[in-house]
Design a protein around this motif. Structure first.
Motif, PDB file in Angstrom:
ATOM      1  N   LEU A   1       0.819  -1.213   0.000  1.00 55.77           N
ATOM      2  CA  LEU A   1       0.000   0.000   0.000  1.00 55.77           C
ATOM      3  C   LEU A   1       0.853   1.262   0.000  1.00 55.77           C
ATOM      4  O   LEU A   1       0.509   2.257  -0.654  1.00 55.77           O
ATOM      5  CB  LEU A   1      -0.934  -0.015   1.212  1.00 55.77           C
ATOM      6  N   ILE A   2       1.970   1.257   0.726  1.00 49.14           N
ATOM      7  CA  ILE A   2       2.860   2.421   0.705  1.00 49.14           C
ATOM      8  C   ILE A   2       3.385   2.658  -0.710  1.00 49.14           C
ATOM      9  O   ILE A   2       3.388   3.796  -1.215  1.00 49.14           O
ATOM     10  CB  ILE A   2       4.027   2.227   1.695  1.00 49.14           C
ATOM     11  N   ILE A   3       3.816   1.581  -1.376  1.00 49.88           N
ATOM     12  CA  ILE A   3       4.363   1.721  -2.734  1.00 49.88           C
ATOM     13  C   ILE A   3       3.278   2.187  -3.706  1.00 49.88           C
ATOM     14  O   ILE A   3       3.522   3.060  -4.552  1.00 49.88           O
ATOM     15  CB  ILE A   3       4.989   0.389  -3.188  1.00 49.88           C
ATOM     16  N   LEU A   4       2.064   1.637  -3.595  1.00 49.10           N
ATOM     17  CA  LEU A   4       0.974   2.056  -4.489  1.00 49.10           C
ATOM     18  C   LEU A   4       0.622   3.526  -4.265  1.00 49.10           C
ATOM     19  O   LEU A   4       0.310   4.248  -5.224  1.00 49.10           O
ATOM     20  CB  LEU A   4      -0.253   1.177  -4.264  1.00 49.10           C
ATOM     21  N   SER A   5       0.678   3.976  -3.023  1.00 52.29           N
ATOM     22  CA  SER A   5       0.391   5.395  -2.755  1.00 52.29           C
ATOM     23  C   SER A   5       1.429   6.292  -3.411  1.00 52.29           C
ATOM     24  O   SER A   5       1.096   7.369  -3.925  1.00 52.29           O
ATOM     25  CB  SER A   5       0.324   5.655  -1.250  1.00 52.29           C
ATOM     26  N   VAL A   6       2.690   5.850  -3.423  1.00 52.14           N
ATOM     27  CA  VAL A   6       3.747   6.635  -4.073  1.00 52.14           C
ATOM     28  C   VAL A   6       3.511   6.696  -5.582  1.00 52.14           C
ATOM     29  O   VAL A   6       3.720   7.747  -6.212  1.00 52.14           O
ATOM     30  CB  VAL A   6       5.138   6.042  -3.759  1.00 52.14           C
ATOM     31  N   ILE A   7       3.073   5.591  -6.182  1.00 46.62           N
ATOM     32  CA  ILE A   7       2.743   5.602  -7.621  1.00 46.62           C
ATOM     33  C   ILE A   7       1.669   6.643  -7.895  1.00 46.62           C
ATOM     34  O   ILE A   7       1.759   7.419  -8.862  1.00 46.62           O
ATOM     35  CB  ILE A   7       2.285   4.206  -8.083  1.00 46.62           C
ATOM     36  N   GLY A   8       0.637   6.684  -7.049  1.00 48.04           N
ATOM     37  CA  GLY A   8      -0.411   7.687  -7.221  1.00 48.04           C
ATOM     38  C   GLY A   8       0.113   9.103  -7.121  1.00 48.04           C
ATOM     39  O   GLY A   8      -0.260   9.986  -7.903  1.00 48.04           O
TER      40      GLY A   8
END
Length: 485
Positions: free
Chosen positions: A113-120
């Motif tokens: 989830l942390i990595i996906l938030s950074v992609i966003g």
């Protein structure tokens, strides 16, 4: 029938692809190897972030490119701020290892989830049209909603997640309606074409354009926690896991401000007479209310939450100025704030006990006698957040105030200075507790995990270096915003 497919430049989103691959590997590994040590998944995430960071600067020396049929732009501004997100995620994961184990929430989904938030976030700041900006915003928000409630057995964490989700849904609706009205007025959602339409078609006083601008600003104001859209901040920050609170206080804020910078300075520059006074008022309200309420807080997490609101007001001063030094000051401030605020929360994690114990400011009484190095570390972050030289926070405020003075907003800069003086009280109160108060009871053991030690060393180093040699960083920031000016 001939199909004209748009050109696809995967290299321009290489960092996002690397992060997506890392998240996918962690997700698949977590499913197929459920008994593996959970720290391995965090280390995978760290490697993905490092590779993305290295790749990110591959495009630094290249000219700006508009890719994917005008949806994204790859320029130095996007590269600079994407690096801030990656640094924030890297430090957050380092802070999380021992915390997750203590709280018994060490699940692989956390790192995904942390990595996906950074992609966003990266997609947000690279967006060249409003729909792409909205998609990046939602990718970021959905991940953070879940992370805020990751302490599933804690009612406060559940409350934080639900509050953030409900208010975030409303703000997203406002933002999307603003996009619709802007499209109705301009006939386009692309930022460069919006700027052309406003200049050529005389839309400065068009009612749909003004309503669209107002609703877009509501969406942005919620994301960066400007008054009066700040009410979610203290409860969400207090209820979320402490590393996620640290992450939320810096990375989404940076994404929101830079996306706002692209929209107002680039697409809506002709409407500065409309949004300039609004920013002036929002800035004054935000930093004043944030600082005044922070004075009365007894919880260090809630104090830092209101402090975060106040810092959003300082950063908005640079956007209000809308000149080179003001915009560059915004980028410098966001980078400096990332290090000093993550570092402050890092010390909070060291001191905290399971279940959010030992998070009152009084719990820091006498810490200097038991843990002198930790007390010095916290003092550095408090001095920097207060804007005391020679730390990074001082020059962050110096640059945004200088931009305001250069743009003629003398009173805004003066109010900013007075607010900075107010903030000295509650930041120094923590230092007074550590050095000048005796502990009510013996200061117990603290959480000196290797990941936290590395994170604190990094944050202390950059908080000091950005204050000692600020010119290097401000020049990079000026170079980053050159295309917008």
């Amino acid at each position: 029938m001939n199909l004209n497919l748009p050109p696809v430049n995967l290299g321009s989103i290489g960092a996002e692809i690397i992060l997506a691959i890392a998240a996918s590997i962690i997700l698949i590994s977590g499913v197929f190897f459920p008994k593996a040590k959970k720290e391995i998944f965090g280390i995978m995430g760290l490697f993905g972030i490092v590779f993305a960071f290295i790749y990110n600067f591959y495009y630094w020396g290249k000219p700006a490119q508009i890719v994917f049929s005008g949806m994204l732009i790859v320029d130095k501004l996007g590269i600079f701020i994407s690096s801030v997100f990656l640094l924030a995620a890297f430090i957050t994961i380092l802070l999380s290892f021992s915390y997750l184990k203590i709280e018994k929430i060490n699940h692989f989904e956390y790192y995904v989830l942390i990595i996906l938030s950074v992609i966003g976030m990266i997609l947000m700041v690279k967006s060249q049209d409003l729909i792409m900006l909205f998609l990046g915003l939602e990718t970021l928000s959905l991940s953070i909603y879940v992370l805020a409630g990751f302490l599933r057995d804690d009612p406060k964490s559940n409350e934080a997640s639900l509050k953030y989700f409900l208010l975030g849904a409303f703000s997203s609706a406002f933002f999307l309606y603003g996009i619709a009205l802007t499209y109705g007025a301009c006939g386009t959602i692309k930022l460069d074409l919006i700027a052309e339409q406003i200049a050529q078609a005389g839309l400065l006083h068009d009612k749909f354009m003004l309503m669209g601008l107002s609703l877009l600003l509501v969406g942005f104001a919620f994301k960066v926690a400007l008054v009066p859209f700040h009410m979610w901040v203290p409860d969400v920050y207090e209820g979320a896991p402490i590393p996620i609170t640290a992450f939320m206080s810096v990375a989404p804020k940076a994404a929101g401000f830079v996306a706002l910078l692209r929209v107002v300075v680039f697409a809506l520059s002709e409407m500065q007479m409309e949004w300039g006074p609004i920013f002036w008022v929002l800035s004054v309200l935000t930093m004043t209310i944030g600082n005044i309420i922070a004075i009365s807080q007894t919880s260090i997490i809630r104090m830092l939450a209101y402090s975060s609101i106040a810092h959003a007001g300082y950063i908005l001063i640079g956007l209000t100025a809308a000149n080179e030094i003001g915009n560059a000051g915004v980028l410098y401030y966001l980078l400096a704030y990332t290090f000093m605020n993550l570092g402050a929360f890092g010390v909070v994690i060291v001191i905290a006990e399971k279940g959010k114990g030992r998070t009152n400011i009084e719990d820091y009484s006498g810490m200097a006698g038991s843990y002198p190095l930790l007390a010095v570390t916290m003092a550095i972050f408090m001095f920097s957040l207060a804007g005391i030289p020679p730390f990074a926070g001082f020059f962050g405020k110096f640059y945004v105030f200088s931009g305001a003075i250069k743009a003629g907003y003398i009173w805004l800069a003066i109010i900013g200075v007075f607010n900075s003086l107010i903030s000295v009280y509650f930041y120094l109160r923590v230092t007074v507790m550590m050095y000048m108060k005796d502990p009510a009871q013996e200061f117990g053991p603290v959480n000196f995990a290797p990941g936290i030690i590395i994170a604190l060393i990094l944050t202390v180093f950059f908080t000091l270096e950005m204050g000692i040699v600020p010119s290097c960083y401000i020049e990079i920031a000026k170079e980053s915003i050159m295309l917008l000016m």
